[in-house]
Design a protein around this motif. Structure first.
Motif, mmCIF file in Angstrom:
data_model
loop_
_atom_site.group_PDB
_atom_site.id
_atom_site.type_symbol
_atom_site.label_atom_id
_atom_site.label_comp_id
_atom_site.label_asym_id
_atom_site.label_seq_id
_atom_site.Cartn_x
_atom_site.Cartn_y
_atom_site.Cartn_z
ATOM 1 N N LEU A 198 -10.252 -2.493 7.382
ATOM 2 C CA LEU A 198 -8.799 -2.600 7.503
ATOM 3 C C LEU A 198 -8.322 -3.648 6.505
ATOM 4 C CD1 LEU A 198 -6.145 -1.826 8.917
ATOM 5 C CD2 LEU A 198 -6.539 -3.724 10.494
ATOM 6 N N ILE A 199 -7.447 -3.232 5.585
ATOM 7 C CA ILE A 199 -6.987 -4.144 4.536
ATOM 8 C C ILE A 199 -5.481 -4.395 4.612
ATOM 9 C CG2 ILE A 199 -8.880 -3.520 2.982
ATOM 10 C CD1 ILE A 199 -6.818 -1.799 1.422
ATOM 11 N N GLY A 200 -4.819 -3.825 5.633
ATOM 12 C CA GLY A 200 -3.380 -4.043 5.813
ATOM 13 C C GLY A 200 -3.117 -4.923 7.019
ATOM 14 N N GLU A 255 -2.706 8.236 -8.640
ATOM 15 C CA GLU A 255 -1.499 7.554 -8.155
ATOM 16 C C GLU A 255 -1.159 7.995 -6.749
ATOM 17 O OE1 GLU A 255 0.212 5.064 -9.512
ATOM 18 O OE2 GLU A 255 -1.383 5.092 -11.031
ATOM 19 N N ARG A 256 -0.644 7.036 -5.961
ATOM 20 C CA ARG A 256 -0.157 7.383 -4.620
ATOM 21 C C ARG A 256 1.281 7.830 -4.705
ATOM 22 N NH1 ARG A 256 -3.361 2.969 -3.802
ATOM 23 N NH2 ARG A 256 -1.665 1.560 -4.315
ATOM 24 N N PHE A 257 1.617 8.879 -3.953
ATOM 25 C CA PHE A 257 3.005 9.341 -3.956
ATOM 26 C C PHE A 257 3.828 8.524 -2.992
ATOM 27 C CE2 PHE A 257 0.599 12.956 -5.583
ATOM 28 C CZ PHE A 257 1.206 13.033 -6.818
ATOM 29 N N CYS A 317 -7.748 -11.981 -0.620
ATOM 30 C CA CYS A 317 -6.415 -12.309 -1.141
ATOM 31 C C CYS A 317 -5.833 -11.143 -1.928
ATOM 32 C CB CYS A 317 -6.432 -13.570 -2.016
ATOM 33 S SG CYS A 317 -7.134 -13.348 -3.669
ATOM 34 N N ILE A 318 -4.498 -11.141 -1.988
ATOM 35 C CA ILE A 318 -3.743 -10.189 -2.813
ATOM 36 C C ILE A 318 -2.832 -11.037 -3.704
ATOM 37 C CG2 ILE A 318 -2.197 -8.185 -2.815
ATOM 38 C CD1 ILE A 318 -2.824 -7.890 0.228
ATOM 39 N N PRO A 319 -3.235 -11.279 -4.951
ATOM 40 C CA PRO A 319 -2.437 -12.159 -5.809
ATOM 41 C C PRO A 319 -1.035 -11.587 -6.067
ATOM 42 C CG PRO A 319 -4.598 -11.752 -6.784
ATOM 43 C CD PRO A 319 -4.442 -10.798 -5.640
ATOM 44 N N LEU A 340 3.300 2.340 -0.638
ATOM 45 C CA LEU A 340 2.995 1.430 0.462
ATOM 46 C C LEU A 340 2.659 0.073 -0.099
ATOM 47 C CD1 LEU A 340 0.800 3.536 2.884
ATOM 48 C CD2 LEU A 340 3.171 2.906 3.158
ATOM 49 N N ALA A 341 2.989 -0.952 0.659
ATOM 50 C CA ALA A 341 2.705 -2.323 0.200
ATOM 51 C C ALA A 341 1.209 -2.507 0.019
ATOM 52 C CB ALA A 341 3.237 -3.323 1.181
ATOM 53 N N GLY A 344 -9.540 -8.296 -5.987
ATOM 54 C CA GLY A 344 -9.593 -7.356 -7.087
ATOM 55 C C GLY A 344 -9.216 -5.965 -6.627
ATOM 56 N N MET A 345 -8.248 -5.353 -7.340
ATOM 57 C CA MET A 345 -7.793 -3.996 -7.066
ATOM 58 C C MET A 345 -7.904 -3.204 -8.379
ATOM 59 S SD MET A 345 -4.765 -5.149 -4.419
ATOM 60 C CE MET A 345 -3.436 -4.389 -5.272
ATOM 61 N N SER A 346 -7.279 -2.029 -8.446
ATOM 62 C CA SER A 346 -7.462 -1.188 -9.638
ATOM 63 C C SER A 346 -7.170 -1.932 -10.949
ATOM 64 C CB SER A 346 -6.560 0.053 -9.556
ATOM 65 O OG SER A 346 -7.030 0.914 -8.551
ATOM 66 N N ALA A 347 -6.117 -2.762 -10.929
ATOM 67 C CA ALA A 347 -5.675 -3.386 -12.174
ATOM 68 C C ALA A 347 -6.536 -4.578 -12.600
ATOM 69 C CB ALA A 347 -4.215 -3.834 -12.036
ATOM 70 N N SER A 379 -8.332 4.485 0.538
ATOM 71 C CA SER A 379 -7.923 5.890 0.693
ATOM 72 C C SER A 379 -6.568 6.040 1.384
ATOM 73 C CB SER A 379 -8.998 6.643 1.471
ATOM 74 O OG SER A 379 -9.380 5.934 2.633
ATOM 75 N N LYS A 380 -5.839 4.928 1.552
ATOM 76 C CA LYS A 380 -4.528 4.991 2.223
ATOM 77 C C LYS A 380 -3.626 6.024 1.552
ATOM 78 C CE LYS A 380 -2.514 1.340 -0.625
ATOM 79 N NZ LYS A 380 -2.321 -0.109 -0.760
ATOM 80 N N THR A 381 -2.871 6.722 2.357
ATOM 81 C CA THR A 381 -1.932 7.803 1.974
ATOM 82 C C THR A 381 -2.636 9.109 1.561
ATOM 83 O OG1 THR A 381 -1.577 7.497 -0.421
ATOM 84 C CG2 THR A 381 -0.293 6.063 1.056
ATOM 85 N N VAL A 431 -14.545 -5.374 -3.872
ATOM 86 C CA VAL A 431 -13.359 -5.004 -4.639
ATOM 87 C C VAL A 431 -12.703 -3.818 -3.943
ATOM 88 C CG1 VAL A 431 -14.078 -5.959 -6.861
ATOM 89 C CG2 VAL A 431 -14.773 -3.636 -6.259
ATOM 90 N N ARG A 432 -11.372 -3.862 -3.831
ATOM 91 C CA ARG A 432 -10.624 -2.842 -3.095
ATOM 92 C C ARG A 432 -9.891 -1.970 -4.100
ATOM 93 N NH1 ARG A 432 -8.695 -7.876 -1.365
ATOM 94 N NH2 ARG A 432 -6.741 -7.232 -2.309
ATOM 95 N N VAL A 433 -10.431 -0.790 -4.355
ATOM 96 C CA VAL A 433 -9.906 0.018 -5.454
ATOM 97 C C VAL A 433 -9.402 1.362 -4.934
ATOM 98 C CG1 VAL A 433 -10.428 1.050 -7.691
ATOM 99 C CG2 VAL A 433 -11.527 -1.104 -7.032
ATOM 100 N N GLY A 434 -8.109 1.619 -5.133
ATOM 101 C CA GLY A 434 -7.500 2.862 -4.679
ATOM 102 C C GLY A 434 -7.168 3.807 -5.824
ATOM 103 N N SER A 435 -6.062 3.520 -6.516
ATOM 104 C CA SER A 435 -5.539 4.488 -7.493
ATOM 105 C C SER A 435 -6.512 4.790 -8.631
ATOM 106 C CB SER A 435 -4.186 4.024 -8.028
ATOM 107 O OG SER A 435 -4.220 2.671 -8.374
ATOM 108 N N ALA A 436 -7.352 3.851 -9.037
ATOM 109 C CA ALA A 436 -8.303 4.136 -10.118
ATOM 110 C C ALA A 436 -9.339 5.184 -9.692
ATOM 111 C CB ALA A 436 -9.010 2.858 -10.578
HETATM 112 C C1 LIG Z 1 -3.408 -0.421 -1.689
HETATM 113 C C2 LIG Z 1 -4.246 -1.640 -1.663
HETATM 114 C C3 LIG Z 1 -5.315 -1.800 -2.564
HETATM 115 C C4 LIG Z 1 -5.656 -0.798 -3.651
HETATM 116 O O1 LIG Z 1 -4.676 -0.829 -4.638
HETATM 117 P P1 LIG Z 1 -4.901 -0.027 -6.032
HETATM 118 O O2 LIG Z 1 -4.006 -0.750 -6.974
HETATM 119 O O3 LIG Z 1 -4.485 1.371 -5.778
HETATM 120 O O4 LIG Z 1 -6.321 -0.142 -6.391
HETATM 121 C C5 LIG Z 1 -6.086 -2.946 -2.453
HETATM 122 N N1 LIG Z 1 -5.840 -3.880 -1.518
HETATM 123 C C6 LIG Z 1 -4.826 -3.761 -0.635
HETATM 124 C C7 LIG Z 1 -4.617 -4.826 0.372
HETATM 125 C C8 LIG Z 1 -3.987 -2.640 -0.676
HETATM 126 O O5 LIG Z 1 -2.985 -2.532 0.204
#
Ligand SMILES: *Cc1c(COP(=O)(O)O)cnc(C)c1O
Length: 234
Positions: free
Chosen positions: A89-91, A228-230, A173-175, A233-234, A203-206, A44-46, A219-224
């Protein structure tokens, strides 16, 4: 015969959340994995509380944020109104924010250096509060990215356990954005297995469906879910 009003039985649906949940269920079924082994962390960041509330009301309880300050501004109030919220916390976490992170988060997925291990161990002791801890692995060995390099992972996990007395729940991990994620998911799974770790945050949205095929438990899913985030952010 008395009947419940329909609104007590049916949670108001959220289209993004419904879609992601269906895709997770399909990927789990295809991989022959129990759905209960996969936790959706809604990132839910941003996003403002007004955008987050409908997702909570649709039944989602596990959320991910990448900044301590932003989380402190948003979540205590939401947590006071909705029961059972779990925050990840994922950042990246700075050592000087470790105390706040231990107080606010239920899971810290970005343990990536020894100094942070030491500070987190002290804070866990001091606060008597124990968030789950994931070690972040820089599977792509990218210069600009946080995380422990694969060849240093075993030694770092052992140091977390033996030197700092930390209980490690899993790996994250974040590939690299421009590489086939499956290779990175497979590497994370290999490192976890040889260190006796069962939880895999990948695993993220893509690419969350691929991650589920490779054993993701988170699985860490934001934009899906949120769109889209305006703010970029990394
Ligand atoms: C923003 C973020 C995500 C989610 O990304 P989406 O592509 O929007 O699903 C997942 N993991 C980390 C570490 C992020 O910073």
């Amino acid at each position: 015969m008395s009947r419940h009003p329909a609104h007590l039985d049916v949670l108001p649906p959220h289209p993004g959340l419904t879609d992601v949940r269906q895709r997770i269920a399909a990927a789990a079924a295809e991989a022959g994995r129990p759905l209960a082994d996969i936790t959706l962390v809604a990132v839910s960041k941003t996003f403002e509380p007004a955008a987050i509330e409908p997702v909570i009301e649709a039944g989602q309880r596990v959320f991910g944020e990448n900044r301590v300050q932003e989380s402190k501004a948003k979540w205590p109030e939401l947590k006071s109104r909705f029961a059972g919220i779990t925050l990840h916390l994922i950042g990246p976490l700075q050592s000087n924010k470790a105390a706040e992170a231990v107080a606010l988060f239920d899971c810290i997925q970005t343990l990536d250096r020894e100094k942070l291990a030491r500070v987190l161990a002290d804070e866990i002791q001091r606060q008597g509060r124990q968030p789950d801890l994931f070690v972040e692995i820089n599977t792509g060995e990218e210069e600009q990215k946080a995380g422990i390099r694969p060849r240093e992972a075993d030694r770092f996990i052992a140091a977390c356990r033996d030197t700092y007395g930390l209980k490690i729940a899993g790996l994250m991990c974040i590939p690299p954005a421009d590489e086939e994620p499956a290779l990175h998911f497979a590497l994370l799974e290999t490192i976890a297995k040889r260190n006796g770790l069962k939880q895999l945050s990948m695993g993220m949205s893509a690419d969350f469906e691929t991650a589920i095929r490779f054993g993701a438990t988170h699985v860490r899913v934001g934009s899906a879910i949120f769109g889209e985030r305006f703010k970029k952010l990394a």
